[in-house]
Design a protein around this motif. Structure first.
Motif, PDB file in Angstrom:
ATOM      1  N   UNK A  58       0.801  -1.024  -0.071  1.00  0.00           N
ATOM      2  CA  UNK A  58       0.003   0.011   0.144  1.00  0.00           C
ATOM      3  C   UNK A  58       0.839   1.244   0.132  1.00  0.00           C
ATOM      4  N   UNK A  59       1.687   1.198   0.723  1.00  0.00           N
ATOM      5  CA  UNK A  59       2.897   2.356   1.056  1.00  0.00           C
ATOM      6  C   UNK A  59       3.480   2.633  -0.488  1.00  0.00           C
ATOM      7  N   UNK A  60       3.878   1.637  -1.182  1.00  0.00           N
ATOM      8  CA  UNK A  60       4.539   1.698  -2.238  1.00  0.00           C
ATOM      9  C   UNK A  60       3.555   2.325  -3.377  1.00  0.00           C
ATOM     10  N   UNK A  61       2.500   1.680  -3.325  1.00  0.00           N
ATOM     11  CA  UNK A  61       1.482   2.270  -4.431  1.00  0.00           C
ATOM     12  C   UNK A  61       1.091   3.774  -4.010  1.00  0.00           C
ATOM     13  N   UNK A  62       0.917   4.294  -2.891  1.00  0.00           N
ATOM     14  CA  UNK A  62       0.468   5.636  -2.204  1.00  0.00           C
ATOM     15  C   UNK A  62       1.819   6.573  -2.972  1.00  0.00           C
ATOM     16  N   UNK A  63       2.991   5.928  -2.517  1.00  0.00           N
ATOM     17  CA  UNK A  63       4.240   6.891  -2.863  1.00  0.00           C
ATOM     18  C   UNK A  63       4.170   7.139  -4.566  1.00  0.00           C
ATOM     19  N   UNK A  64       3.778   6.152  -5.187  1.00  0.00           N
ATOM     20  CA  UNK A  64       3.582   6.239  -6.856  1.00  0.00           C
ATOM     21  C   UNK A  64       2.766   7.678  -7.182  1.00  0.00           C
ATOM     22  N   UNK A  65       1.574   7.207  -6.452  1.00  0.00           N
ATOM     23  CA  UNK A  65       0.400   8.606  -6.560  1.00  0.00           C
ATOM     24  C   UNK A  65       1.064   9.666  -6.133  1.00  0.00           C
ATOM     25  N   UNK A  66       1.774   9.901  -5.101  1.00  0.00           N
ATOM     26  CA  UNK A  66       2.188  11.360  -4.656  1.00  0.00           C
ATOM     27  C   UNK A  66       3.318  11.623  -5.560  1.00  0.00           C
ATOM     28  N   UNK A  67       4.069  10.738  -6.125  1.00  0.00           N
ATOM     29  CA  UNK A  67       5.348  11.441  -6.896  1.00  0.00           C
ATOM     30  C   UNK A  67       4.564  11.754  -8.083  1.00  0.00           C
ATOM     31  N   UNK A  68       3.472  11.390  -8.575  1.00  0.00           N
ATOM     32  CA  UNK A  68       2.794  11.914  -9.692  1.00  0.00           C
ATOM     33  C   UNK A  68       1.921  13.148  -9.492  1.00  0.00           C
ATOM     34  N   UNK A 106       5.389   7.272   9.353  1.00  0.00           N
ATOM     35  CA  UNK A 106       4.811   7.829   7.809  1.00  0.00           C
ATOM     36  C   UNK A 106       5.859   8.645   7.253  1.00  0.00           C
ATOM     37  N   UNK A 107       6.439   9.550   8.135  1.00  0.00           N
ATOM     38  CA  UNK A 107       7.428  10.440   7.570  1.00  0.00           C
ATOM     39  C   UNK A 107       8.551   9.821   6.929  1.00  0.00           C
ATOM     40  N   UNK A 108       8.956   8.719   7.762  1.00  0.00           N
ATOM     41  CA  UNK A 108      10.034   7.875   6.941  1.00  0.00           C
ATOM     42  C   UNK A 108       9.569   7.223   5.780  1.00  0.00           C
ATOM     43  N   UNK A 109       8.538   6.783   5.907  1.00  0.00           N
ATOM     44  CA  UNK A 109       8.143   5.926   4.687  1.00  0.00           C
ATOM     45  C   UNK A 109       8.022   6.995   3.475  1.00  0.00           C
ATOM     46  N   UNK A 110       7.556   8.031   3.713  1.00  0.00           N
ATOM     47  CA  UNK A 110       7.243   8.977   2.551  1.00  0.00           C
ATOM     48  C   UNK A 110       8.592  10.088   2.162  1.00  0.00           C
ATOM     49  N   UNK A 111       9.394   9.934   2.823  1.00  0.00           N
ATOM     50  CA  UNK A 111      10.455  10.773   2.754  1.00  0.00           C
ATOM     51  C   UNK A 111      11.045  10.744   1.358  1.00  0.00           C
ATOM     52  N   UNK A 112      11.424  11.627   0.636  1.00  0.00           N
ATOM     53  CA  UNK A 112      11.651  13.137   1.502  1.00  0.00           C
ATOM     54  C   UNK A 112      10.291  14.144   1.351  1.00  0.00           C
TER      55      UNK A 112
END
Ligand code: ADP
Ligand code: MG
Length: 709
Positions: A483-493, A522-528
């Motif tokens: 889930x984290x990986x997926x959301x990261x991709x969305x945030x990067x977009x 969460x801060x670590x998971x989504x850094x930077x």
């Protein structure tokens, strides 16, 4: 026929007859100590006792067979106690096993074990040779069938069979010292003394022609399941009718109140609509038309605007407020929280200032006006140059009062119960504004008919076009990394996300600590990328900054408790991850999910579940399947009951003795239609056939209205 049977029995028992009003202490068949016990239970009179209906029934004409396997359904069997053994187990616990065996079945007799832990009073009651009736859920444990902590009753002597055996037997809620068996006996005896002619009739014959006394008797000692269903129907109708008569009479009263017309020509509203980049939905247009008619009428509006999250209620409210301002009055919008008030304020200023409308913010923490602008001056005598046209705020708004020289409309967002009280406050100050309450809680029809029976309802049953779809998925908590990986991709977009976790700690200090730990994770998971934290204990100014950062898009992920639940509108946020989703109610999850899917992007709601229990999974799967708020509300109502659905602060449902808002929805409709008819034809309830209704209303109105408003 049935009645004659009872009458015959009553005549044969000699003793003074009783009526519903007779105090139990004066009934000869109720021994004084029992009467005192019943009184502690809140049952003082014959009527109160007879309204203590059974919680369930056992068909003792036909017991279940002894089970051979585990079953989810409770069973009711009758047998003889073969042995009763008390054992001490680990930690000084006491385990009491009672082996019972089917009677007269020889070598093939069924057997089962009833098991109690630390139940001293049971140990004293049951002994070998007793005949017992047992009710509970059997479970295969080792090689025996065991019912843990069953409900049971010792069958004492055959002379009493007509009451306790060989019939459908009522099981009344028991209390200390008063077992179901004792209560059953007392009710039986009291019914033998009851004079049916004195019971009276409350339900009009048009709804049910059977005598009330018959219904009461059958409720306690039904002759058949069919009779029981008919008796219950009669008494549920009686209960619902009392409620509907109260609500309808209140509604009639409100309609007769005199207020003022608060409706302008609609020019400003037209200009607002023309300034929007989208057309109004049909549902919005319809709601505005309904509200407009109410504003124009001199009787005060009491309307609820009801629409799923994202259906565009704010715009409807804004339109109504403009109509009011154009007529020379002020309008106010009350939000349940500081954050929402701030958001509405920004939104209102953006859309209304270009029209020359002066908007003011009033919350406990902040007061602000949009001054220094060319002002709109209504043709009628307006609020005066120095005063705002539109107020937005929290309930602090109402403690001001002085500024509302010409308040014409008050809109209450997302907090319906609140609205009724606020209205009362204003009325007390001599202001009779039109009132519009808005709610996104998808309230099933059954409830709107009762809770809000005195309000008119407009419904937004259509979503604005061009909304991105929301995909909801249920995942076990082990899938968090995916889930984290997926959301990261969305945030990067370029998208944004909400991460929601349930409140875990009771104390403020622990809560803050838990929130901080959560945030660090969460801060670590989504850094930077930038994350921010929002929970109930963040001070108002900081909250506002956090929200502003998220709205602007600087903050990519908002880690939050349910404070984001209502009203927040950030169209670029398209992901939501909800941890421990099983701890939330369905309606609440649906509300939360409504924060996403507000822009053009496809949205994703990920529900993480940590128990793996089938019950939790089944519940959450409903959200995977449907996005329809009403469907979800119905499911929630069924799963948890109405109190939870509306949240504790807003439940305020009248406690029902017998009726079930969900199961008996049809009867509620019937009662409602009938109450309407009665008031239409006979507003003062003077006709003889409405004597019962008058009694019902007189006895219940105050209590019912205090409960629902
Ligand atoms: P809610 O009913 O949940 O309070 P809002 O009033 O916050 O919904 O509206 C949600 C979003 O939909 C807002 O961004 C609003 O500007 C937008 N909106 C409202 N009406 C329409 C419409 N007719 N077409 C497109 N978007 C709309
Ligand atoms: Mg809203």
């Amino acid at each position: 026929m049935t009645q004659n049977l009872f009458q015959a029995r009553r005549r044969s028992s000699n003793g003074p007859p009783v009526q519903l009003e007779t105090p139990l202490a004066e009934v000869d068949v109720v021994p004084p100590p029992r009467a005192r016990q019943l009184e502690r239970f809140g049952l003082n009179t014959v009527g109160a006792l007879l309204m203590h209906f059974p919680k369930r029934y056992e068909d003792r004409t036909q017991f279940d067979v002894f089970p051979g396997a585990t079953s989810d359904k409770a069973i009711c069997v009758c047998g003889v106690v073969k042995s009763a053994t008390l054992r001490r187990i680990r930690g000084g616990q006491r385990m009491f096993d009672v082996l019972i065996e089917e009677e007269d079945a020889g070598a093939f007799a069924g057997r089962l074990v009833c098991r109690w832990f630390n139940a001293f009073w049971v140990e004293k009651m049951i002994a070998q040779g007793h005949r017992v009736v047992v009710y509970g859920r059997p479970k295969l444990t080792g090689s025996s069938i065991v019912i843990a902590h069953p409900e049971f009753e010792i069958v004492e002597d055959d002379a009493e069979e007509s009451i306790h055996l060989k019939r459908i037997v009522p099981i009344h809620a028991a209390t200390e010292g008063l077992t179901p068996r004792v209560i059953r006996r007392i009710i039986w005896d009291v019914l033998e003394r009851l004079e049916d002619e004195t019971v009276g009739q409350l339900v009009p014959p048009a709804l049910d022609a059977r005598p009330r006394s018959w219904a009461i008797r059958e409720m306690h000692f039904p002759k058949s399941w069919d009779d029981l269903a008919r008796a219950r129907r009669h008494l549920v109708l009686e209960e619902f009718l009392a409620m509907q008569l109260a609500v309808t009479s209140k509604r009639a009263e409100l309609k007769a109140e005199r207020g003022e017309s608060h409706c302008g020509a609609g020019e400003m509203m037209r200009r607002l609509h023309a300034s929007l980049p989208f057309p109004l939905t049909k549902a919005q247009q319809r709601a505005i038309a309904e509200i407009r008619a109410d504003l124009a009428a001199t009787r005060p509006m009491n309307r609820m605007l009801h629409g799923d999250v994202g259906s565009g209620k704010t715009l409807v409210a804004m339109s109504a407020m403009l109509l009011c301002v154009e007529a020379g009055f002020q309008a106010a919008l009350m939000a349940p929280t500081q954050i929402l008030a701030e958001q509405h304020y920004l939104n209102f200023r953006r859309l209304l200032e270009p029209l020359g409308i002066r908007v003011a913010l009033r919350t406990g923490a902040r007061r602000e006006d949009s001054a220094d602008m060319p002002l709109f001056t209504p043709s009628a005598e307006g609020p005066g140059e120095s005063q705002p046209h539109v107020f937005v705020g929290t309930h602090a708004l109402l403690y001001e009062g002085t500024e509302f020289s010409r308040l014409g409309l008050i809109v209450i967002d997302e907090q319906h119960k609140f609205g009724v009280m606020q209205r009362a406050r204003l009325l007390a100050k001599g202001i009779v504004p039109d009132v519009l309450v808005m709610t996104a809680t998808p309230i099933p029809r059954t409830l709107t008919m009762t809770l809000y029976g005195d309000l008119d309802v407009s419904t937004l049953d259509e979503m604005p076009a061009g909304r991105g779809r929301i995909v909801t998925v249920l995942r076990s908590v082990e899938k968090l990394p995916d889930a984290v990986k997926f959301i990261r991709t969305q945030l990067e977009e370029g998208r944004q996300a909400y991460i929601v976790y349930p409140l875990v700690e009771e104390s403020a200090r622990l809560e803050a600590k838990a929130a901080t730990a959560e945030f660090e994770k969460w801060r670590e998971l989504f850094a930077p990328m930038k994350c921010a934290l929002l929970h109930g204990r963040v001070p108002p100014e900081e909250k506002e900054q956090v929200m502003e950062g998220f709205r602007r898009g600087d903050t990519k992920a908002l880690i939050a408790t349910t404070v984001i639940e209502v009203g927040i509108d950030v169209p670029n946020a398209n992901c939501m991850l909800i941890e421990n989703a099983e701890r939330f109610g369905l309606a609440q999850l649906h509300q939360l999910r409504g924060r996403i899917g507000r822009g053009v992007h496809k949205s994703y709601c990920i529900l993480l579940e940590s128990t793996g229990e089938e019950e939790a999974l089944g519940k959450l799967r409903i959200l995977e399947k449907t996005g329809d708020g009403f469907e979800i509300a119905e499911a929630d109502l069924q799963l948890r009951g109405p109190g939870d659905l509306l949240g504790t602060a807003q439940s305020g449902l009248p406690p029902l003795r017998l009726g079930d808002l969900f199961r008996d929805a049809d009867l509620m409709k019937l009662a409602r239609n009938h109450a309407f008819l009665i008031f239409e034809r006979d507003p003062k309830l003077e006709r003889p056939e409405h004597a019962g209704c008058r009694k019902l209303l007189a006895a219940n109105r105050r209590v019912i209205l205090s409960q629902i408003s």
